[in-house]
Scaffold this motif. Structure first.
Motif: not given
Length: 1337
Positions: A247-249, A281-282, A390-392, A398-400
């Motif tokens: 995620k962009c700042k 973006l995701n 978190s493998f996936f 964040e972003g998911g």
């Protein structure tokens, strides 16, 4: 003298002068045996009076012409021969030249003796033995020599055949195909937003992602989407598990704009959860976009880094130009380790290629939307009890939660790998988990593919409608095991009715339907594991899925033409290679790096050290070693090129750039696969062996010999190149440069290239230098490199550190550890070149020091100490890896490095050192900094002072930083543990990655600071430095054999004590010999004295030996400092004392025997003198009577000639005992017995020999220019004087030889009548003047 005679004499004079000059020239070449052809062919002329007086016939002139033509023919014929073969040929030619003489046997003996004297110490020992064996029988000697020559001719033919083969390989012009263009990608909205449009056709390559740039040394969060791909790639190259937090700042402008909007609107105080789509973006879309725009090698690199971070890797990319794209090549480099359970609950570690190893493939898909995330569940399933990972990516990350745009249909892979103590209810074998992203209802293509290739499929669903029923029905018909997972607690009754209907309609077993109901996560995970364990086994390989892909018209990355060509070429190389017989086959595949290369490296080191000179002077010994090196190169060329090497060279030189890269990668994969098959078995056997058993030593030896990597193929090419370059013609040499050129391409493409051959601890200097020169040619003449290296004990994570620092590819697995040293180049971005002052950073990775397999086999420290010192000397920065277990041993090595650098006269540029402490938490780092580090540096300072004192350099070096620069605040780095939780399911710790990245930033800052002081070396300067430092290390023959500097200093002190003991022993024998000599001279019954003297010598030797051993024992029981460090050398000194006493006794007895023989001979000799005087008086009287009886009075000249004949005939029969003693050699060998000072003495002797000439040097005082013959022309006088001074060194050996013989015969009169061999007399100068056309009276 007639005009014709004068012209002939002038001609012969000029010819002979030319021959002598030619001999001088030939003596200076690498083929010194050619000079002896002149002696062999012109023997009859050279031994006669010079110049010829009367024989001026045309026949003689023609004979001279024929000999000159012969000489030309033989020089061509003997060129390229080895020393032994060349000298044997010279003897054969000489014997053939005298066969036509009347007394050919006598002539043969004479010419053999002349050649022996001419060759002197240069004569091969084998030929010397043959000549002694056939003394007095030249014909038999010639037959033996012909056998040698015939054998050598056969060897020469083999060498020529090999050179022809090499020539065909490197000279053959392969018609190059144009570079293949990869698949271009259609642009889409995501690619444009990420700023990746330019890479849709021209893909991102390794040079884009590995170069040092301002972007790669910053870790700031991206402020706009165009920065996101680079941030993602950079985090992966750091092996940072937070690489998917993308995620962009918000930028300052965006924050200000957002604040203005909020002020304008009447909003309540509730925080907004809206996400700015322009800034996020995701992460799955980013992964797909980046992989679409990368070339095959970058994809492979990213997949490997994602796997280390335990981030699920992409396997099937959707939306790839309207089809799916399978990343099989990208997975090809991956290997995984896990614990395999054996009988009796024992476990062993297994490592396998993940693409080719058969395992269960378990697929998870979803139908419709789920209340509970499928991917979140899979993370729990794989995490086990070691903590969540978190493998996936899933909805709650964040972003998911950002809607996916191009990643629906993506298939990701992750692996379950059994651990040492696996929880009950889990698999005891590995499993690949395949996760389909998106709703399977709209992804029929992917579902169809997965149903074909999966071992079992788990379908997550909350509700069941018609579309869900259709998909389930189709899946039930597939060959994969099929499971339904009802994943919600709501509407459970309705779903159950639907499930019951499906169960009966599709014939689904009851156990294959798992309903979550009221189960918590742990219970539901347990149920799924139970289903997996109980299901029918169907093992598949990722490689084996290709057929299903092709049926469905998917793109497969390994179907890319250059990749296929590279694989075909690699298959050809491996066509006849049996992995089970690798040790036996290595010798056949790589003959050039076999025994001859090992012997060459040993002699190369001895050439610098000159430890075993024996009776020879260092100069003579060095010449002998140089000749041996040349012969070994020739012997290398007698080997045939193996088919595997031919095909390797053909593929290397005959492929396009891209085909070559694929070929080299395929070679690496196949070689690693072989290592994974062989080495683990040996390592497992080693575990069960006790310390220092013969079986263990055999296993360690086999482990070393079984290692097979790409470096062995490149090493073989390097040896082929060096041997061929040493012996081949200029035209072939021109084509041979294609080999280092190909290696330079590899280096520039990111492949490691061997710098130091780990098997012989030697730099193949010609090969490495020419590879680097080719790099210079391919870049620009002033290419500058900054050299960074790493040192550390075995398995302390050196390769891992470098790979994490710079995203490199040094081997860290495959069961093989690094041997020797490898170099890799990292490009510097053109914007930073001026700031850093260099174009590339050369990173050198070294083998682990104190490796068990080397120490067990060699039982000394020399290999490690040499390697560490050489690498330190070549580097600008040295990273020293330390761990709590290795501190003391690394301290030992650092002591040796410092001591060695002090001993070397030219230390060169002072290196900087960084200490990298591994497995240290942040909390304990400060404590270590205050205690352990301070203590380490204090110890190093003390040892630096001690070493400097021993080398008499106390004023120059007073502390460690005087030798190697360090800053305790900046150069001490603490790294946390590499793994987060326990392998094999652990990811690389983010703390480790961040600390390594901090180190990278500091190293770049260090280079910037160094740039202000000096520019890094150009490649040309580095090559010179490498040669100089390598020679300096090779010539150091004392310090490297010790464990540490303290041991070296202690050994040196004991050596000094031993020198005193040695002198006492020698003095006692000298005193005894003097007394024995007096007794011999005064003894009348000499026969009775001999046994008594031998008995006395035995007793003296026994007493001196006991006394020497007593002193040695007293030293080791005294309170001498650090004596325990050299306990292992006690036996060495004991042997030296015993040997010395035996030698002294032997010399004393031998001297006594000589004195006794001399005493007996003197009596005989005095009798002979009386007899010879009487004979000479009688002969002189007879000659006088004879002359008186002649009718005509004899002239003064005739009288002189008659006397000369009589004198020569009689004096020849006089014999004197010979005692040849090489005083210079004895003196030098005595000086070099002190090991700690031998290096300096040896260098002084080298300088002495370089300035010392074996020949007489003529000056003006040696030439009589006042002769009456020269008064007419001062110019002519100067010219002739100059000629005489120039040629005097060539006449000196003849003059010296004859003078020595005459002195031995006590024949004073001969000195006045010396001919050509003795120099020129006035009559010769008269003839010399005549050559200029001057008439001399």
């Amino acid at each position: 003298m007639s005009t014709n005679e004068l012209i002939t004499e002038m001609l012969l004079y000029n010819v002979l002068v030319a021959l002598i000059r030619l001999k001088q020239i030939l003596a200076k070449t690498d083929e010194g045996h050619l000079q002896y052809l002149i002696t062999a062919i012109f023997y009859e002329i050279l031994k006669s009076e010079f110049p010829l007086k009367t024989d001026v016939s045309k026949r003689k002139q023609k004979s001279m012409t024929d000999k000159i033509l012969k000489l030309e023919h033989y020089i061509i014929e003997l060129r390229g021969m080895s020393k032994e073969e060349g000298q044997a040929s010279v003897f054969i030619i000489a014997l053939e030249e005298v066969e036509d003489l009347k007394n050919s046997k006598k002539g043969g003996e004479s010419v053999i003796q002349t050649l022996r004297e001419d060759m002197g110490s240069e004569l091969c020992a084998s030929l010397e033995q043959l000549i002694e064996k056939h003394a007095g029988n030249p014909a038999e000697l010639k037959d033996e020599l012909n056998l040698i020559r015939k054998h050598r001719v056969t060897q020469t033919e083999l060498m020529k055949n090999t050179l022809c083969e090499i020539g065909e390989l490197v000279c053959h012009d392969v018609s190059k195909q144009p570079e293949h263009k990869g698949h271009s990608v259609h642009k889409n909205d995501v690619l444009e937003r990420l700023g990746l449009e330019e890479y849709c056709n021209e893909k991102l390559s390794m040079r884009h992602i590995k170069k040092i740039s301002s972007q790669t040394i910053q870790s700031n969060k991206p402020s706009e989407l165009q920065e996101v791909p680079w941030y993602f790639i950079q985090k992966l190259m750091m092996v940072h598990s937070g690489a998917l937090k993308l995620k962009c700042k918000e930028s300052q402008c965006a924050k200000k704009h957002k604040g203005q909007l909020e002020d304008e609107e009447n909003v309540d105080d509730w925080p907004s959860d809206d996400t700015d789509d322009a800034l996020v973006l995701n992460p799955l879309d980013v992964i797909v976009a980046v992989f679409m725009c990368c070339d095959h090698f970058v994809q492979q690199e990213l997949v490997e880094k994602m796997s280390l971070c335990q981030i699920a890797v992409p396997f099937l990319l959707p939306n790839y130009n309207g089809s799916c794209y399978i990343l099989q090549w990208a997975l090809r480099a991956m290997r995984k380790k896990w614990h395999q359970t054996l009988e009796g609950n024992e476990t062993s570690i297994i490592e396998k290629d993940i693409v080719t190893h058969p395992m269960l493939a378990v697929t998870f898909i979803r139908l419709g939307d789920l209340q509970r995330s499928k991917s979140a569940f899979l993370n729990i399933l794989l995490s086990g009890t070691q903590g969540h990972h978190s493998f996936f990516i899933h909805f709650e990350m964040e972003g998911g939660d950002v809607p996916r745009k191009i990643s629906n249909g993506l298939v990701q892979l992750s692996w379950y790998l059994p651990q040492e103590k696996e929880n009950e209810g889990r698999l005891l074998e590995p499993m690949v988990v395949m996760n389909l992203r998106g709703d399977a209802k709209s992804l029929s293509t992917q579902v169809g593919f997965l149903s074909e290739v999966s071992s079992m499929i788990f379908v997550f669903l909350d509700n069941i409608g018609k579309e869900e029923e259709k998909v389930i029905t189709n899946l039930s018909k597939s060959k994969s095991n099929f499971f339904l997972l009802q994943n919600t607690k709501n509407k459970i009754e309705a779903v159950r009715r639907r499930l019951g209907h499906l169960k009966s309609m599709c014939n689904i077993p009851r156990d294959n339907i798992l309903v979550r109901g009221k189960k918590n996560d742990a219970e539901f995970v347990s149920a799924v594991w139970s289903a997996i364990c109980k299901a029918e086994r169907r093992y598949v390989t990722l490689e084996g899925m290709s057929d299903a892909c092709r049926k469905m018209s998917f793109y497969i990355d390994e179907d890319y033409p250059p990749c296929k060509t590279g694989r075909e070429n690699a298959d050809k190389v491996f066509s006849d290679l049996n992995p089970d017989k690798i040790v036996e086959l290595k010798g056949k595949i790589f003959p050039f790096q076999g025994l001859h290369w090992h012997e060459f490296s040993r002699i190369d080191k001895e050439y610098q050290r000159l430890k075993n000179t024996g009776k020879k002077t260092p100069l003579e010994y060095a010449k002998e070693l140089e000749q041996k090196k040349k012969e070994l190169r020739q012997k290398q060329l007698e080997n045939e090129l193996s088919p595997a090497i031919k095909m390797f060279i053909d593929a290397l030189l005959g492929s396009t750039k891209e085909e070559r890269l694929f070929f080299l990668h395929w070679m690496k994969f196949k070689l690693d696969s072989i290592s994974l098959t062989i080495l683990p078995k040996i390592r497992e056997d080693l575990k069960h062996q006790s310390l220092k058993t013969s079986k263990k030593e055999q296993l360690l030896n086999r482990l070393s010999r079984s290692s097979l990597g790409l470096e062995h193929f490149l090493r073989e090419i390097g040896q082929i190149y060096e041997a061929s370059f040493y012996c081949s013609d200029p035209q072939l040499k021109k084509h041979l440069t294609k080999l280092p050129s190909a290696a330079a391409d590899m280096l520039l493409s990111g492949f490691p290239v061997e710098l130091i051959d780990g098997d012989v601890s030697n730099i193949p200097m010609g090969w490495v230098s020419d590879v680097l020169k080719q790099v210079q040619i391919k870049t620009h003449p002033d290419t500058r490199i900054f050299v960074l290296s790493v040192l550390g004990l075995q398995s302390t994570g050196k390769s891992t550190l470098l790979n994490t620092l710079f995203g490199l590819q040094f081997a860290v697995s495959a069961g093989r550890c690094t041997r020797g040293a490898f170099m890799q180049l990292i490009s510097v971005d053109h914007h930073m070149k001026a700031e850093l002052g260099c174009d590339y950073i050369m990173v050198i990775n070294t083998e682990g020091l104190r490796a068990e397999e080397l120490l067990s086999l060699t039982n000394n420290y020399e290999h490690d100490n040499e390697l560490a010192t050489l690498i330190t000397g070549l580097s600008d920065i040295v990273l020293v890896n330390l761990s709590s277990e290795s501190n003391s041993e690394m301290q030992d090595i650092l002591q040796i490095i410092v001591h060695a650098l002090i001993r070397m006269k030219e230390v060169g540029i002072k290196q900087s050192i960084y200490f990298i402490h591994h497995n240290v938490s942040d909390l304990s780092a400060n404590v270590l900094n205050l205690s352990g580090v301070t203590q380490l540096l204090k110890q190093l300072n003390f040892l630096t002072q001690m070493a400097a004192k021993q080398e008499n350099k106390e004023e120059t070096y007073t502390k460690f930083s005087d030798v190697i620069h360090y800053d305790i605040k900046k150069t001490m780095k603490y790294m946390p543990g590499l793994w987060h939780s326990q392998p094999p399911m652990a990811s690389v710790s983010s703390g480790y990655s961040e600390k390594v990245f901090e180190l990278k930033q500091q190293l770049v800052d260090h280079i910037k600071q160094e740039r202000k002081k000096r520019l890094p070396l150009t490649i040309s300067d580095f090559i010179i430095s490498m040669e100089d430092f390598s020679n300096a290390v090779k010539s150091e023959d004392f310090i490297f054999s010790f464990q540490n500097s303290l041991a070296a200093v202690t050994y040196s002190k004991l050596s000094s004590e031993y020198s005193d003991w040695k002198w006492e022993i020698q003095k006692s024998f000298t005193k005894w010999k003097e007394e024995a000599e007096r007794r011999i001279k005064n003894c009348e019954e000499i026969d009775n004295l001999v046994p008594a003297l031998k008995s006395e010598a035995d007793e003296l030797a026994r007493k001196q030996e006991l006394e020497g051993l007593r002193k040695l024992q007293a030293y080791f029981t005294s309170d001498a400092n650090n004596r325990e460090l050299i306990e292992n050398y006690k036996n060495h000194f004991e042997i030296n004392i015993k040997t010395l006493c035996l030698e002294c006794k032997g010399n004393a007895v031998r001297k006594c025997e000589e004195l006794i023989k001399l005493h007996q001979s003197l009596t005989d000799f005095n009798n002979l003198i009386k007899k010879y005087i009487q004979e000479i008086e009688q002969k002189v009287n007879e000659l006088l009577q004879k002359c008186k009886l002649k009718k005509n009075d004899l002239s003064e000249t005739q009288l002189k000639e008659e006397f000369e004949k009589m004198w020569e005939k009689n004096v020849k029969s006089f014999k004197m005992p010979e005692d040849h003693v090489n005083i210079r050699a004895d003196m030098e060998n005595t000086l070099m017995t002190d090991e700690s000072k031998r290096k300096d003495i040896k260098e002084k002797l080298r300088e002495s020999h370089l300035s010392h000439t074996e020949y007489f040097i003529a000056t003006d005082k040696h030439v009589n220019t006042k002769s009456s013959y020269l008064y007419r022309s001062w110019d002519l006088t100067k010219q002739i004087a100059s000629d005489i001074k120039e040629m005097a060194p060539s006449w000196w050996p003849f003059s010296h030889k004859n003078t020595t013989e005459m002195v031995a015969r006590n024949a004073d009169k001969d000195i006045g009548s010396m001919r050509f061999e003795g120099g020129l007399q006035e009559k010769d100068i008269q003839r010399t003047a005549s050559k200029g056309g001057h008439h001399v009276n």
